[in-house]
Scaffold this motif. Structure first.
Motif, mmCIF file in Angstrom:
data_model
loop_
_atom_site.group_PDB
_atom_site.id
_atom_site.type_symbol
_atom_site.label_atom_id
_atom_site.label_comp_id
_atom_site.label_asym_id
_atom_site.label_seq_id
_atom_site.Cartn_x
_atom_site.Cartn_y
_atom_site.Cartn_z
ATOM 1 N N LEU A 1 23.781 168.353 -0.408
ATOM 2 C CA LEU A 1 23.780 167.032 -1.030
ATOM 3 C C LEU A 1 23.225 166.029 -0.037
ATOM 4 N N MET A 2 22.141 165.366 -0.427
ATOM 5 C CA MET A 2 21.534 164.341 0.404
ATOM 6 C C MET A 2 22.076 162.969 0.009
ATOM 7 N N ALA A 3 21.629 161.952 0.742
ATOM 8 C CA ALA A 3 22.090 160.590 0.454
ATOM 9 C C ALA A 3 21.701 160.171 -0.962
ATOM 10 N N LYS A 4 20.503 160.570 -1.406
ATOM 11 C CA LYS A 4 20.078 160.207 -2.760
ATOM 12 C C LYS A 4 20.936 160.909 -3.811
ATOM 13 N N ASP A 5 21.420 162.114 -3.496
ATOM 14 C CA ASP A 5 22.292 162.822 -4.427
ATOM 15 C C ASP A 5 23.638 162.118 -4.552
#
Length: 580
Positions: A212-216
């Motif tokens: 999970l990235m920041a955009k996720d």
């Protein structure tokens, strides 16, 4: 938990390590017991139990809880802070062990069984009864059951021949029903309800990703806001008086919990429940049911000894092969003249088993292209095979149909037909795979388990430079076959194409829509493709609309009856990542 220990790490270096408690994954009832709080209060924050939607609540803290217990009477602790003052936290005497921070998300009980089964599905049934009356609502629910029952088969997708009626809902039942429930209710319920389920599914599948990235995480907040916005429909219609539900409230903490503990990647209390089945339920079934505890302990001891013996036998090479293989090997060594058989280069079956690993020979039939064309009712199949060969022999040609028959006369020899193939692809959010790899079977058989034909659909890569559905097309596999010409072997598939409906996913359901492709009016659009172009299987669910499903409809009738299908991105975790 205070004294450092020297520990060897995987990189070969030694480091001083101080051990402590990690995240604690349990359902809500056990969370309330561990945190010593009153039921219906949040174990992580001080939001009031009657207003769990409040976003300004402070997080619970051990020091704050101890100060409250020292200065307030028990009844005030109970009613104003949700603290059971008579109890002491089990982490009280451990250093760096704050149970309020260690409470971790439980996808199974909080989201799948709690929010989906106990809340949303129940609210839908109550709404239908209130809006239409008991008899019409029962008819609609029966139609939803028939829609669920005729869902097309898919690898790893559970079938529901009786719809959603279960004597006891298990976690696996809820997880499987989530994958097909949204298209089944679409058309019978208002758009706000469909949007509620869509936002909930998006949240559920997003938090189960491997990375999970920041955009996720920002997207997680976005879909959670949509969920809270659309679920207001159930309050305005009187289905529920309050949304102060601890399991739904826990969804607000998921972003912070992911930042603290990492991506859940499907990790939940289902793992411990599966251990409970192995250690308790199965041994109990083997007992006489009278004073079963002692018998269960003996059974578990014997199973542990058998497992240890198997490991020891395997290390000594005692479990390699079978008794039959040992006899065959012995006879072959005694009679080398009879057992020495040279492979025939013209035998397509031997060449296939030696060089093609991704084709599974459920059964093989040596036929001709003309015979296969008659069986599949595709008169132009020989021409499709010729066009496929032109594309393989002349890859620089923009249009294979312009190549003359003299340059590429086609193929008229024997072919080997197969009923299934296996596809191995990268699926990082699938815990059952090794190193993020997943293997699944794609079936194209006229008879499967005495329940009619099964022709699976697949994603076919048409533009590798584009991501998701924009770089792939959907096709239904009718047959797998292999042939050899000019010293090269070609594994192929006969497919029927689907066309995308629109350039974006459906705004309400979030799923792409496709329809069967036709050329020259009413002729289905068939093609012969190389198996390397197949990425993985995909699942299609009919767009039912408002029409009722006749009781005599079977799953294999759907391709002929319905003219539109959803590309079910909720079929599994990797489909959610692929079909965006």
């Amino acid at each position: 938990m205070l004294k450092p220990e020297v520990t060897a790490f995987g990189d070969g270096h030694y480091r001083c390590v101080i051990y402590g408690f990690g995240p604690y994954i349990v359902d809500y009832e056990e969370q309330a017991l561990l945190a010593c709080i009153v039921h219906n209060w949040c174990p992580r924050c001080l939001v009031f139990c009657n207003n769990l939607d409040d976003d300004n609540a402070l997080h619970r803290c051990c020091d704050h809880a101890e100060a409250l217990i020292e200065n307030f009477p028990l009844d005030r602790l109970w009613h104003e802070y949700g603290i059971v003052g008579e109890l002491v936290l089990f982490t009280n005497d451990f250093p760096r062990a704050n149970i309020y921070e260690l409470i971790a998300p439980d996808l199974l009980h909080q989201i799948i069984k709690g929010t989906f089964k106990d809340h949303l599905v129940e609210w839908v049934e109550k709404y239908l009864c209130q809006e239409h009356g008991d008899a019409p609502a029962s008819e609609i629910l029966d139609d939803i059951d028939r829609r669920i029952a005729i869902v097309l088969p898919f690898p790893g997708l559970r079938r529901f021949p009786q719809g959603r009626h279960f004597k006891q809902w298990t976690g696996d039942d809820s997880k499987a029903l989530m994958k097909v429930y949204l298209p089944a209710i679409e058309g019978h319920l208002p758009q706000e309800v469909i949007s509620t389920f869509r936002a909930f599914l998006e949240f559920c599948y997003t938090v189960q990703r491997n990375v999970l990235m920041a955009k996720d995480l920002d997207y997680l907040n976005e879909v959670l806001t949509c969920f809270h916005q659309h679920r207001e429909f159930f309050k305005t219609t009187g289905m529920v008086t309050t949304f102060s539900l601890p399991r739904q409230h826990s969804m607000k903490h998921y972003k912070q919990l992911i930042q603290l503990f990492g991506a859940p990647n499907g990790l939940c209390s289902l793992i411990t429940e599966s251990k409970h089945v192995k250690a308790v339920k199965k041994p109990y079934r083997c007992t006489s049911k009278y004073r079963a505890l002692g018998q269960m302990l003996i059974i578990n001891q014997q199973l542990d000894k058998l497992a240890a013996s198997r490991i020891d036998f395997k290390s000594w090479g005692m479990l390699e092969g079978t008794c039959l293989s040992m006899v065959v090997e012995t006879l072959t060594q005694e009679r080398p003249a009879e057992g020495n058989h040279q492979a025939n280069e013209d035998d397509p079956h031997q060449q296939l088993s030696a060089s093609i690993d991704d084709v599974q020979d459920d059964y093989t039939l040596a036929r001709t292209v003309v015979a296969l064309a008659d069986e599949l009712n595709i008169p132009n199949l020989p021409e499709l095979v010729r066009q496929f060969l032109c594309g393989q022999l002349y890859p620089d040609a923009h249009d294979p149909t312009t190549i003359s028959h003299l340059e590429c006369p086609g193929y008229h020899g024997n072919i080997s037909i197969y009923n299934s193939a296996s596809s191995t692809f990268y699926a990082p959010s699938d815990l059952s795979g090794v190193g993020g790899m997943r293997c699944e079977y794609i079936r194209a058989t006229p008879a499967w388990r005495q329940d009619g034909p099964q022709y699976d659909c697949v994603f076919i890569i048409t533009d590798p430079e584009l991501e998701g559905m924009r770089g792939m097309d959907v096709a239904c596999v009718l047959c797998f076959f292999v042939f050899k010409t000019q010293g090269k072997q070609y594994p192929c598939a006969v497919v029927r194409w689907f066309d995308r409906i629109g350039d974006m996913p459906d705004e309400t359901t979030g799923m792409w829509m496709v329809r069967p492709s036709f050329i020259w009016g009413q002729q289905p659009n068939f093609a012969v493709i190389h198996m390397d172009a197949i990425f993985c299987a995909t699942h299609l669910i009919p767009i039912f609309g408002r029409e009722l499903v006749p009781p005599e409809i079977k799953p294999y009738h759907c391709y002929d009856i319905y003219r539109g299908f959803y590309v079910n991105k909720y079929a599994n975790h990797h489909a959610f990542e692929v079909a965006f």
